[in-house]
Design an enzyme around this catalytic site. Sequence first.
Site, PDB file in Angstrom:
ATOM      1  N   LYS A  18       0.703  -1.328   0.043  1.00 18.30           N
ATOM      2  CA  LYS A  18      -0.019  -0.030   0.028  1.00 18.30           C
ATOM      3  C   LYS A  18       0.854   1.287  -0.149  1.00 18.30           C
ATOM      4  O   LYS A  18       0.662   2.150  -0.804  1.00 18.30           O
ATOM      5  CB  LYS A  18      -0.911   0.001   1.247  1.00 18.30           C
ATOM      6  CG  LYS A  18      -1.567   1.414   1.555  1.00 18.30           C
ATOM      7  CD  LYS A  18      -2.165   1.411   2.830  1.00 18.30           C
ATOM      8  CE  LYS A  18      -2.893   2.816   3.319  1.00 18.30           C
ATOM      9  NZ  LYS A  18      -4.364   2.818   2.223  1.00 18.30           N
ATOM     10  N   HIS A 699     -19.294  11.453  -4.097  1.00 16.67           N
ATOM     11  CA  HIS A 699     -18.188  10.981  -4.471  1.00 16.67           C
ATOM     12  C   HIS A 699     -17.187  12.046  -5.318  1.00 16.67           C
ATOM     13  O   HIS A 699     -16.083  12.018  -5.626  1.00 16.67           O
ATOM     14  CB  HIS A 699     -18.211   9.596  -5.131  1.00 16.67           C
ATOM     15  CG  HIS A 699     -18.728   8.401  -4.232  1.00 16.67           C
ATOM     16  ND1 HIS A 699     -20.336   8.310  -4.427  1.00 16.67           N
ATOM     17  CD2 HIS A 699     -18.648   7.628  -3.437  1.00 16.67           C
ATOM     18  CE1 HIS A 699     -20.822   7.404  -3.635  1.00 16.67           C
ATOM     19  NE2 HIS A 699     -19.732   7.148  -3.013  1.00 16.67           N
TER      20      HIS A 699
END
Length: 765
Positions: A18, A699
């Site tokens: 990540k 969003h």
Amino acid sequence: MKTHNLGFPRIGHRRELKFALERYWRGKVDRAALESVGRELRERHWRLQQEAGLELIPVGDFSFYDHVLDHSALFGVVPERFEWQGEEVDLDLYFRMARGRAPRGKPAAACEMTKWFDTNYHYLVPELVKGQRFRLGSDRLFSEVEEAKRRGIPFKPVLIGPVTWLWLAKEKGEPFDRLTLLDGLLEVYDEVLVRLAEQGAEWVQVDEPALALDLPLGWKQAFERAYHRLHSAPVKILLTTYFGPLEENLSLAVRLPTAGLHVDLVSGAGQLPAVLDQLPPYKTLSLGVVDGRNVWRTDLAAVLRTLSGAIERIGSERLWIAPSCSLLHVPLDLEMETEMDPELRGWLAFAVQKLHEVELLGHALEQGDRSVEKELTEWRRAMDTRRRSTRIHRPEVARRVAQVDEGMLHRRSPYVRRRPLQRTRMALPLFPTTTIGSFPQTEHIRGMRRARRSGRIPEEEYVAAMRAEIARAIHKQEEYGLDLLVHGEPERSDMVEYFGEQLEGFAFTRFGWVQSYGSRCVKPPILYGDVHRPKPMTVDWIRYAQSLTERPVKGMLTGPVTLLNWSFVRDDQPLAETCMQIALALRDEVLDLEAAGIRAIQIDEAALREGLPLRRDRWAEYLEWAVRAFRLTACGVRDETQIHTHMCYSEFNDIIESIADMDADVITIETSRSQMELLDAFEAFEYPNEIGPGVYDIHSPNTPEVEEMVRLMRAAARRIPADRLWVNPDCGLKTRTWEEVEPALRNMVEAARRLRRAFSDRASA
Ligand code: GLN
Ligand code: ZN
């Protein structure tokens, strides 16, 4: 007998992948640095699997973003908007497909993302056009195989099978039948298999989880076509199925001309006898006996009995043992959890521990139980304490669940009688406005939460800071002119964690990360015991918020089904039973909120739809207990208390009746991205209560226009009577900034005002 694994988590013990990805995307490190993190992780993970003693280790399961996207790259399937010229699909093109942008290359709309079967992992949907051509577009798989070979790893390349990959893809542009592309696709599979054979692969694992679904006839036939064709490839294919029993696809799967078959005996526990009956004598059978989807230690004694039975039937030569599915869906290593309570730890197994279980089983079967007596005894002890532990079993909770009666599952009066009482009590206008719960989670809020966790600030200081945030949210909402306010959820980092931490029966890990998509990971709580609410969880915050305003403030809770679906859940009692326990704890919270004078309470069920079983014939059973759990949570209140629920989707067509059965007074849903098209479900079925179809997409950072929102609501009013409509965004606002929220909500309130004018004129005309 061989032991093997189907897939391993990629993210790393400390989410190294990540962080490397995010550094690369921000331009902080170059491609070589990212590649080298990938190489280190693969090597470390292979070594862990080798040390566990596995005889075959998957290669090709690693991914820099998503394994379905890796296959799109492998087959040269790159949508036109990325202007691919046919060269090797490099990392930047790959990331542009995944996220719309990358350090190099023009931005373009990212590929759509959706859930991988019934897991919480999300894959990037391959886009296919009519006449789509396939050709090798990436060498990554082959170079990873080389890498594994160089390191002496007993490798088994892993591929998604052609039928499943095609099933997961979507047609774009001119409509056509995806199956017409199968033959072209099989040509590349042939090529891939030949190259893998040249690299020395004996076995190739070909995953076809689609075999656990209800398949149309044409797709079943596609399996025949595909595997007869691949039969001539110079490798042995392990046809790998998981996530459910094969059921009516069993005879198909068994008959396909592949050298081996893997079946999931965790989600498909009952299928072994039928598999053994039908398995052709030439075929290797791999049994997935260790749960790849949950975190509990395996009951080795029970599995040994099953396996011994299988050996009696077909001998041990052609029997393999493995986890049920890829271990992608469980945390990596329990060894990391040094602070976890040792008793609870003793009941758990993460990916690394699961491989040890597979190995232990292999040993016990080859050399007899005696060879692993010590381990088995230790295992048995852990299983015994789990069966009896008072941390898990609270007789009073079980008793309460047993005493739930029908009366507790119904509101006192039907909706039509409740409605006027609620409208009057809260003085709600036509087209009332509200939001979904959260307001921006600012750096300041997150900083305060961290400071509290690490003990750097006293509790009073934290509470004061959160109260200040609540006061700000309340004043802002009054200023914007909203009708039903929320407290803004500043005290919650996550809608599941927040409740899990306050309920008994839930535990949390420090490093129990599971990939959700790309670099995004979640850390699901572990629901290990009977659920009990020691004290009210939200009442003080909401009461404080309500004390600041005359307008009604909504209480805000996460629903029982969502708490269940986003946790690792105990496997020692039916899900329905566990869900009812959560519902009872939440019901107490609902009643406490009501007693504190709260006039509306929202119970979020963001994950209700995603809990639907893969097979349709099991939907009714799931929906039945899911709806019961919601009703048990909600229905204790008086008629004048308004119950809201929120769901982050609106593909309701197939479950609309169950949604209506929940009998919430108001449901807010996501519809804005699809231009209210998704309200089609409400055309055929008359939804009886109130609905807030999200009028703008939270969003996106863009400010929604008043006219657009008016237009969308008018579209909604064609399907649902105007006096049952609410005006609200389509989800919580926590990922936005105040600078974005402010103009958006002002516009939204203005849209509602215009609608009121337009519709009351019409009513009086
Ligand atoms: N009340 C939650 C919020 O507003 C709901 C979030 C969700 O549905 N995912 O953030
Ligand atoms: Zn939502």
